[in-house]
Write a protein that holds these residues in place. Structure first.
Motif, mmCIF file in Angstrom:
data_model
loop_
_atom_site.group_PDB
_atom_site.id
_atom_site.type_symbol
_atom_site.label_atom_id
_atom_site.label_comp_id
_atom_site.label_asym_id
_atom_site.label_seq_id
_atom_site.Cartn_x
_atom_site.Cartn_y
_atom_site.Cartn_z
ATOM 1 N N ASN A 90 0.829 -1.206 0.000
ATOM 2 C CA ASN A 90 0.000 0.000 0.000
ATOM 3 C C ASN A 90 0.862 1.254 0.000
ATOM 4 O OD1 ASN A 90 -2.480 1.439 0.134
ATOM 5 N ND2 ASN A 90 -2.219 1.703 2.342
ATOM 6 N N PHE A 91 1.945 1.213 0.745
ATOM 7 C CA PHE A 91 2.884 2.334 0.809
ATOM 8 C C PHE A 91 3.488 2.598 -0.569
ATOM 9 C CE2 PHE A 91 6.806 4.075 3.243
ATOM 10 C CZ PHE A 91 6.331 5.370 3.047
ATOM 11 N N ILE A 92 3.877 1.541 -1.267
ATOM 12 C CA ILE A 92 4.467 1.690 -2.599
ATOM 13 C C ILE A 92 3.446 2.255 -3.579
ATOM 14 C CG2 ILE A 92 5.422 0.368 -4.542
ATOM 15 C CD1 ILE A 92 6.677 -1.507 -2.473
ATOM 16 N N ASN A 93 2.189 1.815 -3.473
ATOM 17 C CA ASN A 93 1.137 2.350 -4.345
ATOM 18 C C ASN A 93 0.929 3.836 -4.109
ATOM 19 O OD1 ASN A 93 0.702 -0.174 -5.491
ATOM 20 N ND2 ASN A 93 -0.912 -0.711 -4.040
ATOM 21 N N LEU A 94 0.982 4.249 -2.855
ATOM 22 C CA LEU A 94 0.816 5.676 -2.535
ATOM 23 C C LEU A 94 1.961 6.507 -3.106
ATOM 24 C CD1 LEU A 94 -0.439 5.456 1.170
ATOM 25 C CD2 LEU A 94 -1.763 6.113 -0.842
ATOM 26 N N VAL A 95 3.164 5.966 -3.052
ATOM 27 C CA VAL A 95 4.299 6.684 -3.643
ATOM 28 C C VAL A 95 4.118 6.802 -5.151
ATOM 29 C CG1 VAL A 95 6.786 6.571 -4.064
ATOM 30 C CG2 VAL A 95 5.894 6.020 -1.819
ATOM 31 N N GLY A 96 3.573 5.750 -5.785
ATOM 32 C CA GLY A 96 3.291 5.831 -7.218
ATOM 33 C C GLY A 96 2.282 6.924 -7.529
ATOM 34 N N GLU A 97 1.232 7.026 -6.697
ATOM 35 C CA GLU A 97 0.255 8.101 -6.869
ATOM 36 C C GLU A 97 0.904 9.463 -6.684
ATOM 37 O OE1 GLU A 97 -2.837 7.930 -7.836
ATOM 38 O OE2 GLU A 97 -2.937 5.736 -7.930
ATOM 39 N N LEU A 98 1.825 9.555 -5.761
ATOM 40 C CA LEU A 98 2.526 10.820 -5.523
ATOM 41 C C LEU A 98 3.339 11.229 -6.745
ATOM 42 C CD1 LEU A 98 3.324 13.076 -3.545
ATOM 43 C CD2 LEU A 98 5.130 11.573 -2.684
ATOM 44 N N ILE A 99 3.959 10.268 -7.403
ATOM 45 C CA ILE A 99 4.739 10.576 -8.612
ATOM 46 C C ILE A 99 3.827 11.088 -9.716
ATOM 47 C CG2 ILE A 99 6.137 9.524 -10.440
ATOM 48 C CD1 ILE A 99 7.290 7.641 -8.330
ATOM 49 N N VAL A 100 2.665 10.455 -9.889
ATOM 50 C CA VAL A 100 1.713 10.898 -10.910
ATOM 51 C C VAL A 100 1.222 12.316 -10.608
ATOM 52 C CG1 VAL A 100 -0.553 10.462 -11.924
ATOM 53 C CG2 VAL A 100 1.000 8.555 -11.466
ATOM 54 N N THR A 101 0.890 12.573 -9.344
ATOM 55 C CA THR A 101 0.413 13.907 -8.950
ATOM 56 C C THR A 101 1.492 14.955 -9.167
ATOM 57 O OG1 THR A 101 -1.011 12.883 -7.274
ATOM 58 C CG2 THR A 101 -0.572 15.244 -7.053
ATOM 59 N N ALA B 206 10.453 30.770 -9.588
ATOM 60 C CA ALA B 206 10.426 30.205 -8.239
ATOM 61 C C ALA B 206 9.617 28.908 -8.214
ATOM 62 C CB ALA B 206 9.832 31.217 -7.258
ATOM 63 N N ILE B 207 8.486 28.907 -8.943
ATOM 64 C CA ILE B 207 7.663 27.697 -8.971
ATOM 65 C C ILE B 207 8.406 26.561 -9.664
ATOM 66 C CG2 ILE B 207 5.552 26.673 -9.909
ATOM 67 C CD1 ILE B 207 4.128 29.293 -9.453
ATOM 68 N N GLU B 208 9.109 26.866 -10.761
ATOM 69 C CA GLU B 208 9.851 25.846 -11.486
ATOM 70 C C GLU B 208 10.954 25.237 -10.602
ATOM 71 O OE1 GLU B 208 11.310 27.361 -15.147
ATOM 72 O OE2 GLU B 208 9.334 27.514 -16.083
ATOM 73 N N GLN B 209 11.641 26.097 -9.849
ATOM 74 C CA GLN B 209 12.685 25.587 -8.947
ATOM 75 C C GLN B 209 12.097 24.694 -7.861
ATOM 76 O OE1 GLN B 209 14.676 29.132 -7.577
ATOM 77 N NE2 GLN B 209 16.028 29.227 -9.376
ATOM 78 N N THR B 210 10.918 25.095 -7.360
ATOM 79 C CA THR B 210 10.259 24.287 -6.337
ATOM 80 C C THR B 210 9.833 22.935 -6.902
ATOM 81 O OG1 THR B 210 9.431 26.301 -5.260
ATOM 82 C CG2 THR B 210 8.367 24.221 -4.673
ATOM 83 N N ILE B 211 9.330 22.955 -8.151
ATOM 84 C CA ILE B 211 8.921 21.703 -8.796
ATOM 85 C C ILE B 211 10.127 20.791 -9.001
ATOM 86 C CG2 ILE B 211 8.030 20.680 -10.911
ATOM 87 C CD1 ILE B 211 5.882 21.840 -9.148
ATOM 88 N N VAL B 212 11.266 21.362 -9.372
ATOM 89 C CA VAL B 212 12.484 20.562 -9.568
ATOM 90 C C VAL B 212 12.910 19.916 -8.251
ATOM 91 C CG1 VAL B 212 14.953 20.692 -10.101
ATOM 92 C CG2 VAL B 212 13.300 21.869 -11.558
ATOM 93 N N GLN B 213 12.831 20.696 -7.172
ATOM 94 C CA GLN B 213 13.190 20.149 -5.859
ATOM 95 C C GLN B 213 12.220 19.047 -5.437
ATOM 96 O OE1 GLN B 213 13.178 23.015 -2.696
ATOM 97 N NE2 GLN B 213 14.177 21.644 -1.237
ATOM 98 N N LEU B 214 10.917 19.268 -5.689
ATOM 99 C CA LEU B 214 9.916 18.252 -5.364
ATOM 100 C C LEU B 214 10.167 16.978 -6.168
ATOM 101 C CD1 LEU B 214 7.263 17.366 -4.017
ATOM 102 C CD2 LEU B 214 6.034 18.459 -5.911
ATOM 103 N N GLU B 215 10.522 17.156 -7.435
ATOM 104 C CA GLU B 215 10.785 16.000 -8.289
ATOM 105 C C GLU B 215 11.967 15.186 -7.769
ATOM 106 O OE1 GLU B 215 11.439 17.108 -12.329
ATOM 107 O OE2 GLU B 215 10.932 15.121 -13.097
#
Length: 498
Positions: A327-338, A353-362
């Motif tokens: 279940n934990f792995i499935n949630l991480v997969g959903e997080l990647i899609v989101t 600033a948003i692009e840099q934040t997205i890069v860090q999140l990625e």
């Protein structure tokens, strides 16, 4: 206390202890003088006995207790490891495994105990240490009696009775312990610890109360009075408990430094609380108190050995159900899609600033996914550790001598792959013992060693893991195999001739 909710924990730990016993027996079969394996086997049997008794599984506790008695005789030198003892230990392990499986399936385990087996086990235990009958001594004629020389009279002396050393026990001991902070079930660990201490003596006083511990209202800190035992026995019992943190044992009112649990085990009570010593005025001043090492404090006797690496590592592990992990792995997969959707939605904004934040999140999500996938990885050892026993039993059934060597057991694979590996490996090993290895006469005629060797090797090449099985036998008759395959309709004669 309803112990049913701790059933899964019991089943997991019981199987680990049984596998440990299995491994120790195989080592002892080759090296009967291995004291480390003898002691480890005894500890595994003792742990199963205590766990099953606390859970109310009487038949498992009864059988493991008898196996513990058998190994205690070996530890004391009253019995020696023999083929008979190895066979009866392995038979006992198989019975205990069947009992654990029955409990997992909510079936009764009482009828799995074989009366004939228990009688044989009892006979071996009770026959241990019995002295051999003395050899008859030839009767000797007494020497002729001569008149003794006159002895001067002396003042009669009162005979002095020799002093008899009688081991003493403390009337009462103050015992305090803390369950390790990483324990997922501190109340259960505290309950099991108290039950083990009750085997050593009476507990007239305990804080928190047993009712509170049974109700799960215990953080893991317990203090109690114990009557009828000695300090060394209590220390040894606490030191062998899983997930045990600091503990101390002393007479009531005595001061004693707590002993660290899973990281370091020291001989508490051997280090005096305060040492008064007359110093020469010319001696240099003592170092500040913070710089004094415990190792420099005079001690009465050497501390007990440090815990094994396996025990320390086990105390740092947390068991997680496979369903929760998936279940934990499935949630991480959903997080990647989101995360990808957020990246697409904010791409048109043009905000740096948003692009840099997205890069860090990625980057963070990618690291999280990598770590989660590592959790799925398990060493090949989890499957391979039971294979030496399989080879041992198969070769004995076929009247052959064979052993399995494993190389690369530390190689990790995905849990889903490992779950599918067990049966194919056993099937290949069976073919190797049945058809590959010769019997004793065949190996002797071929100039080979009596003991056949099977080698399992695992190795990694880039993102692939290879597992190879080989043996030093004669190999298989290819033509005979083709003929059998054609006979069963598995392949055509034309294909067999290729």
């Amino acid at each position: 206390m309803d112990m049913s909710k701790y059933k899964t924990l019991f089943l997991t730990e019981a199987r680990e202890h049984l596998q440990g016993i299995n491994n120790c027996v195989l080592v002892l079969e080759k090296d009967p003088e291995s004291g480390e394996s003898i002691n480890e086997l005894f500890r595994h049997a003792h742990s199963i006995k205590g766990m099953s008794a606390s859970m109310g599984y009487g038949p498992i506790s009864q059988l493991s207790h008898r196996l513990e008695d058998l190994m205690d005789n070996v530890r004391k030198g009253q019995s020696a490891i023999s083929s008979e003892i190895v066979d009866i230990l392995l038979e006992g392990i198989d019975t205990l495994e069947d009992m654990v499986d029955a409990i997992e399936s909510d079936n009764p385990a009482d009828d799995l105990i074989n009366a004939d087996y228990m009688a044989r086990l009892k006979g071996i235990i009770e026959s241990a240490g019995k002295p051999e009958p003395p050899e008859p001594v030839a009767e000797q004629k007494p020497a002729p009696v001569q008149d003794p020389a006159p002895v001067p009279e002396e003042t009669p002396q009162v005979p002095v009775q020799p002093e008899v050393s009688v081991p003493t026990r403390e009337e009462r001991l103050r015992v305090s312990f803390k369950v390790a902070t990483e324990s997922p079930v501190p109340s259960v660990r505290a309950y099991l610890a108290v039950k083990r201490l009750e085997e050593l003596g009476d507990i007239p006083e305990i804080t928190p109360s047993m009712d509170e511990i049974k109700a799960g209202q215990c953080s893991g800190d317990v203090s109690l009075l114990l009557e009828g035992s000695d300090i060394d026995s209590v220390k040894a019992t606490l030191a062998n408990l899983a997930e045990m943190g600091e503990y101390s044992v002393s007479p009531p009112g005595g001061l004693e430094e707590p002993v660290p649990g899973s990281e370091v085990i020291r001989a508490e009570g051997d280090i005096p609380a305060a040492t008064e010593e007359v110093k020469d005025p010319s001696d240099p001043a003592p170092a500040p108190e913070t710089e004094v090492s415990l190792e420099t404090t005079p001690i009465a006797k050497p501390p007990p050995p440090r815990p094994s690496t396996a025990k320390t590592a086990a105390s740092q592990m947390v068991r997680v159900s496979t369903a929760l992990l998936d279940n934990f792995i499935n949630l991480v997969g959903e997080l990647i899609v989101t995360k990808s959707r957020i990246k697409d939605l904010t791409h048109a904004s043009g905000s740096r600033a948003i692009e840099q934040t997205i890069v860090q999140l990625e980057r963070l999500v990618g690291s999280l996914h990598t770590e989660i996938m590592k959790v799925r990885m398990m060493p090949l050892e989890t499957v391979a550790q039971r294979l030496p026993r399989v080879v041992r039993d198969l070769s004995k059934e076929r009247g052959k001598n064979a052993s399995l060597e494993i190389e690369g057991a530390e190689i990790e694979l995905d849990r889903a792959i490992l779950e599918q590996l067990g049966d194919p490996l056993i099937h290949i090993l069976r073919n190797s013992v049945d058809h590959g290895l010769e019997d004793d006469q065949g190996r002797k005629a071929a100039g080979k060693d009596k003991n056949g060797k099977i080698h399992l090797k695992a190795y990694r090449e880039r993102d692939m893991v290879f597992i190879e099985l080989s043996d030093d036998g004669r190999g298989m008759d290819i033509e005979k195999i083709k003929s059998k395959a054609v006979e069963k309709g598995l392949i055509s004669e034309q294909k067999a001739s290729i």
